[in-house]
Design a protein around this motif. Structure first.
Motif, PDB file in Angstrom:
ATOM      1  N   ALA A  30      25.462  39.639  40.700  1.00 43.16           N
ATOM      2  CA  ALA A  30      25.890  40.185  39.945  1.00 43.16           C
ATOM      3  C   ALA A  30      26.274  38.517  38.844  1.00 43.16           C
ATOM      4  CB  ALA A  30      27.639  40.976  39.970  1.00 43.16           C
ATOM      5  N   PRO A  31      25.175  38.313  38.573  1.00 44.05           N
ATOM      6  CA  PRO A  31      25.650  36.547  37.487  1.00 44.05           C
ATOM      7  C   PRO A  31      26.457  37.138  37.067  1.00 44.05           C
ATOM      8  CG  PRO A  31      23.494  37.609  37.696  1.00 44.05           C
ATOM      9  CD  PRO A  31      24.373  38.111  37.985  1.00 44.05           C
ATOM     10  N   GLU A  32      26.792  37.706  35.895  1.00 44.75           N
ATOM     11  CA  GLU A  32      27.717  37.872  34.830  1.00 44.75           C
ATOM     12  C   GLU A  32      29.229  37.884  35.765  1.00 44.75           C
ATOM     13  OE1 GLU A  32      27.279  42.085  36.338  1.00 44.75           O
ATOM     14  OE2 GLU A  32      26.304  39.788  35.945  1.00 44.75           O
ATOM     15  N   ALA A  33      29.230  37.866  36.567  1.00 44.78           N
ATOM     16  CA  ALA A  33      30.894  37.948  37.393  1.00 44.78           C
ATOM     17  C   ALA A  33      31.204  36.119  37.331  1.00 44.78           C
ATOM     18  CB  ALA A  33      31.117  38.252  39.038  1.00 44.78           C
ATOM     19  N   GLU A  34      32.820  35.992  37.275  1.00 45.95           N
ATOM     20  CA  GLU A  34      32.681  34.666  36.714  1.00 45.95           C
ATOM     21  C   GLU A  34      34.056  34.248  37.780  1.00 45.95           C
ATOM     22  OE1 GLU A  34      35.744  34.259  33.056  1.00 45.95           O
ATOM     23  OE2 GLU A  34      36.016  32.446  33.411  1.00 45.95           O
ATOM     24  N   VAL A  35      34.065  33.305  38.180  1.00 43.05           N
ATOM     25  CA  VAL A  35      34.694  32.844  39.621  1.00 43.05           C
ATOM     26  C   VAL A  35      35.996  32.348  39.193  1.00 43.05           C
ATOM     27  CG1 VAL A  35      34.471  31.825  41.691  1.00 43.05           C
ATOM     28  CG2 VAL A  35      33.427  32.229  40.873  1.00 43.05           C
ATOM     29  N   PHE A  36      37.006  32.849  38.983  1.00 46.06           N
ATOM     30  CA  PHE A  36      38.825  32.419  38.727  1.00 46.06           C
ATOM     31  C   PHE A  36      39.418  32.329  39.263  1.00 46.06           C
ATOM     32  CE2 PHE A  36      40.160  36.886  37.368  1.00 46.06           C
ATOM     33  CZ  PHE A  36      39.001  38.094  37.880  1.00 46.06           C
ATOM     34  N   LYS A  37      40.519  32.108  39.390  1.00 44.77           N
ATOM     35  CA  LYS A  37      41.843  32.604  40.117  1.00 44.77           C
ATOM     36  C   LYS A  37      42.812  33.034  39.312  1.00 44.77           C
ATOM     37  CE  LYS A  37      44.358  30.384  43.179  1.00 44.77           C
ATOM     38  NZ  LYS A  37      44.822  29.166  43.804  1.00 44.77           N
ATOM     39  N   ALA A  38      43.024  34.775  38.914  1.00 43.09           N
ATOM     40  CA  ALA A  38      43.070  35.282  37.833  1.00 43.09           C
ATOM     41  C   ALA A  38      45.256  36.426  39.154  1.00 43.09           C
ATOM     42  CB  ALA A  38      43.045  35.667  36.659  1.00 43.09           C
ATOM     43  N   LYS A  39      45.731  36.054  38.415  1.00 42.24           N
ATOM     44  CA  LYS A  39      46.622  37.556  39.297  1.00 42.24           C
ATOM     45  C   LYS A  39      46.211  38.657  38.690  1.00 42.24           C
ATOM     46  CE  LYS A  39      50.902  34.123  39.023  1.00 42.24           C
ATOM     47  NZ  LYS A  39      52.539  34.122  38.699  1.00 42.24           N
ATOM     48  N   SER A  40      46.489  39.238  39.973  1.00 43.15           N
ATOM     49  CA  SER A  40      46.410  40.887  39.574  1.00 43.15           C
ATOM     50  C   SER A  40      47.029  41.431  38.454  1.00 43.15           C
ATOM     51  CB  SER A  40      46.046  41.091  41.305  1.00 43.15           C
ATOM     52  OG  SER A  40      47.662  41.586  41.588  1.00 43.15           O
ATOM     53  N   ALA A  60      36.619  41.184  37.614  1.00 40.09           N
ATOM     54  CA  ALA A  60      35.998  40.701  39.561  1.00 40.09           C
ATOM     55  C   ALA A  60      36.065  41.557  40.206  1.00 40.09           C
ATOM     56  CB  ALA A  60      37.325  39.744  39.395  1.00 40.09           C
ATOM     57  N   GLN A  61      37.005  43.078  39.971  1.00 41.10           N
ATOM     58  CA  GLN A  61      37.397  43.742  40.820  1.00 41.10           C
ATOM     59  C   GLN A  61      35.893  44.951  40.599  1.00 41.10           C
ATOM     60  OE1 GLN A  61      39.572  43.330  43.189  1.00 41.10           O
ATOM     61  NE2 GLN A  61      40.339  45.214  42.598  1.00 41.10           N
ATOM     62  N   LEU A  62      35.176  44.525  39.339  1.00 38.57           N
ATOM     63  CA  LEU A  62      33.989  45.945  39.344  1.00 38.57           C
ATOM     64  C   LEU A  62      33.150  45.421  39.556  1.00 38.57           C
ATOM     65  CD1 LEU A  62      32.980  47.833  37.590  1.00 38.57           C
ATOM     66  CD2 LEU A  62      32.527  46.148  35.388  1.00 38.57           C
ATOM     67  N   SER A  63      33.089  43.683  39.952  1.00 38.85           N
ATOM     68  CA  SER A  63      32.021  43.846  40.310  1.00 38.85           C
ATOM     69  C   SER A  63      31.631  42.680  41.707  1.00 38.85           C
ATOM     70  CB  SER A  63      32.487  41.931  39.950  1.00 38.85           C
ATOM     71  OG  SER A  63      31.538  41.882  38.887  1.00 38.85           O
ATOM     72  N   ILE A  64      33.110  43.331  42.101  1.00 41.65           N
ATOM     73  CA  ILE A  64      33.274  43.306  43.688  1.00 41.65           C
ATOM     74  C   ILE A  64      32.607  45.205  44.153  1.00 41.65           C
ATOM     75  CG2 ILE A  64      35.056  43.947  45.784  1.00 41.65           C
ATOM     76  CD1 ILE A  64      36.471  41.956  44.854  1.00 41.65           C
ATOM     77  N   ALA A  65      33.310  46.363  43.386  1.00 39.08           N
ATOM     78  CA  ALA A  65      32.962  47.370  42.966  1.00 39.08           C
ATOM     79  C   ALA A  65      31.487  47.959  43.574  1.00 39.08           C
ATOM     80  CB  ALA A  65      33.920  48.507  41.816  1.00 39.08           C
ATOM     81  N   LYS A  66      30.712  47.045  41.989  1.00 39.80           N
ATOM     82  CA  LYS A  66      29.101  46.755  42.876  1.00 39.80           C
ATOM     83  C   LYS A  66      28.374  46.119  43.905  1.00 39.80           C
ATOM     84  CE  LYS A  66      28.637  46.442  37.474  1.00 39.80           C
ATOM     85  NZ  LYS A  66      28.129  44.880  35.769  1.00 39.80           N
ATOM     86  N   GLN A  67      29.452  45.190  44.392  1.00 44.09           N
ATOM     87  CA  GLN A  67      28.438  44.987  45.433  1.00 44.09           C
ATOM     88  C   GLN A  67      29.063  46.393  46.716  1.00 44.09           C
ATOM     89  OE1 GLN A  67      30.377  41.402  46.449  1.00 44.09           O
ATOM     90  NE2 GLN A  67      30.119  40.707  44.773  1.00 44.09           N
ATOM     91  N   ARG A  68      30.050  46.937  47.299  1.00 46.88           N
ATOM     92  CA  ARG A  68      30.469  48.299  47.261  1.00 46.88           C
ATOM     93  C   ARG A  68      30.070  49.026  47.401  1.00 46.88           C
ATOM     94  NH1 ARG A  68      36.319  49.755  48.034  1.00 46.88           N
ATOM     95  NH2 ARG A  68      36.083  50.972  49.235  1.00 46.88           N
ATOM     96  N   LEU A  69      29.168  49.740  45.717  1.00 48.14           N
ATOM     97  CA  LEU A  69      28.598  50.913  45.688  1.00 48.14           C
ATOM     98  C   LEU A  69      27.060  50.352  46.595  1.00 48.14           C
ATOM     99  CD1 LEU A  69      27.517  53.403  44.500  1.00 48.14           C
ATOM    100  CD2 LEU A  69      26.939  51.913  42.303  1.00 48.14           C
ATOM    101  N   ALA A  70      26.545  49.453  46.398  1.00 49.19           N
ATOM    102  CA  ALA A  70      25.076  48.857  46.746  1.00 49.19           C
ATOM    103  C   ALA A  70      25.061  48.920  48.745  1.00 49.19           C
ATOM    104  CB  ALA A  70      24.784  47.433  46.801  1.00 49.19           C
ATOM    105  N   ALA A  71      26.408  48.962  49.585  1.00 52.46           N
ATOM    106  CA  ALA A  71      26.589  48.955  50.224  1.00 52.46           C
ATOM    107  C   ALA A  71      26.796  50.014  50.788  1.00 52.46           C
ATOM    108  CB  ALA A  71      27.686  47.899  50.825  1.00 52.46           C
TER     109      ALA A  71
END
Length: 490
Positions: A59-69, A208-219
């Motif tokens: 997911a190249p579009e995912a941004e590495v950031f530090k944000a409060k949930s 960011a959570q959507l990027s994690i969700a895509k990884q979990r879907l692939a897994a």
């Protein structure tokens, strides 16, 4: 993530036939689990080197950031307290340069000139010259002066002074209301900016959570329906961000309209409001009556009563008979003559008693108007002292339950969802509830400012409070914490 969940996820990978990427995903999940075990995720979403590599690959579009949930700042993240003296002088300077305030200053100068004009003599002397051409020419010179026997000048001066005091009281009340309106606009601007920041944090975190969700879907650890729920949540957060930005622009426009600039220094002052209300509520009941009677907003009504009495005095003075003294010198031929005269109007056909009765009725009307004004302000004061403490208590409860417990709940929810212990729908619903609770707190802060500033403006106490007791109240000890996300708009 517990070991059982990790083992179940790995077994799912091998059953799905994803042998080619199994090692990479297993390493990523293992690192993810270790991070969760060490509480490094907490309220933030952080990536370690293995996860960063996986995200950049998948997911190249995912941004590495530090944000409060949930954008819920804890007490330790509050910015340092900013006292009135550090930001109010600049605001008052900007306020005093407004055309409306300059017009009020001109009206004050006009009232001072009116007092000087009233403190002048009522009657000017009269000079008379006469020449008669006859067998014997005659010349005459006369000088007459009407005496201010009823002291019209003194009454007119008192009237002008009272009218000036009424004008100054009205101007002071207008200025209090103008300043209260502008402080409220700045408070609403600060709240809208916090809501905008919160909406932006929500949007970034959901991405960011959507990027994690895509990884979990692939897994194979997440269903396609749950991924669609995350995508819908992202769309909702995008709309919320757009609405929050629109509200922030409206608030900025209102500040520009009232003050000419939208980047004025301002800091929240919930603490000062709490101390003010606590002091007013703890005052003995015997002190409330004189406190109410000395409200600046009552000054104009009280002076209207004094003005009505002066009006009655002026009617009496204007209808009084003032004598006129005259001196005359005459020469007729060789004879020189000197004359002295006194004239007094006779109030036989009209003694002006009806005008005096009308003026006396005006005194009773002014007194009743003062009592009505006092009753209204007393009722408003009681309502404010009844409502504001409860709003402040609810605000304190909100801070303790949402800012502290809510942040912990957000951390726990995030970890449980990422571990697969909570379904996506339950996770999103819980996040929405916490987000709604945070926004309710912002609305509660705005309600506190609106209630207090409206009362202080209507009662005329805002300017004296800011000029005289603001620093003392700011330094007083208080158990009331500062605002949830204190901002200073520079």
């Amino acid at each position: 993530m517990n070991k059982t969940t990790l083992a179940r996820t790995l077994a799912c990978l091998f059953r799905s036939g994803l042998l080619s990427c199994g090692l990479v995903l297993a390493a990523g999940l293992l690192a993810f689990a270790l991070a969760a075990e060490n509480d490094t995720l907490e309220v933030f979403f952080e990536t370690n080197p293995l996860e960063t590599k996986a995200i950049e690959t998948q997911a190249p579009e995912a941004e590495v950031f530090k944000a409060k949930s949930l954008g819920l700042p804890a007490k330790e993240t509050d910015t340092p307290y900013v006292a009135f003296g550090q930001w109010l002088p600049a605001l008052l300077t900007q306020f005093n340069q407004l055309p409306e305030v300059q017009a009020q200053l001109t009206r004050q100068q006009q009232a001072e000139l009116a007092i000087q004009a009233a403190d002048r003599a009522v009657y000017n002397p009269e000079l008379g010259l006469n020449y008669q051409n006859a067998d014997t020419d005659s010349y005459s010179l006369g000088l007459s002066q009407t005496l201010d026997w009823a002291d019209k000048r003194g009454v007119a001066t008192k009237r002008a002074e009272l009218e000036a005091q009424i004008l100054l009281a009205d101007i002071g009340l207008e200025r209090n209301q103008m300043l209260a309106e502008r402080l409220l606009a700045l408070a609403e601007q600060a709240q809208s900016r916090k809501a905008l920041t919160f909406a932006e944090q929500q949007l970034r975190f959901t991405k960011a959570q959507l990027s994690i969700a895509k990884q979990r879907l692939a897994a194979g650890d997440l269903s396609n329906v749950e991924l669609q729920l995350m995508q819908l949540e992202l769309a909702t957060n995008t709309a919320d961000y757009a609405l929050a930005e629109q509200a922030a622009l409206v608030a900025d426009g209102k500040v520009i309209e009232l003050l000419g600039d939208n980047n004025l220094a301002f800091s929240e002052f919930i603490k000062e409001i709490h101390v003010f209300v606590t002091h007013a509520k703890q005052a003995p009941a015997t002190e409330l009556s004189p406190l109410t009677s000395t409200l600046p907003a009552l000054a104009s009504a009280y002076q209207q009563v004094l003005l009505a009495r002066v009006n009655a005095m002026q009617v009496k003075a204007d209808t009084s008979a003032d004598p006129t003294i005259s001196l005359a010198a005459e020469k007729e031929g060789t004879d020189n003559k000197l004359g002295v005269g006194v004239s007094i109007p006779l109030q036989v056909r009209n003694n002006y008693s009806e005008l005096q009765a009308v003026a006396d009725k005006g005194i009773a009307i002014a007194e009743q108007g003062y009592l009505a004004r006092e009753r209204v302000l007393t009722a408003k004061q009681k309502h404010v002292l009844y409502a504001l403490p409860r709003l402040l208590e609810r605000y304190q409860d909100w801070r303790e339950l949402v800012q502290v417990s809510g942040a912990k709940a957000a951390k726990s929810l995030s970890q449980q969802w990422q571990a697969g212990d909570v379904s996506t729908s339950e996770y999103l619903q819980s996040r929405r509830q916490l987000a709604a609770s945070y926004l309710v707190g912002l609305n509660l802060e705005t309600a506190i400012y609106q209630s207090w500033l409206t009362w202080m403006g209507e009662s005329g106490q805002l300017m004296p409070f800011l000029n005289g007791t603001a620093e003392q109240i700011s330094q007083a000890p208080s158990h009331m914490p500062n605002a949830a996300a204190r901002t200073v708009n520079q």
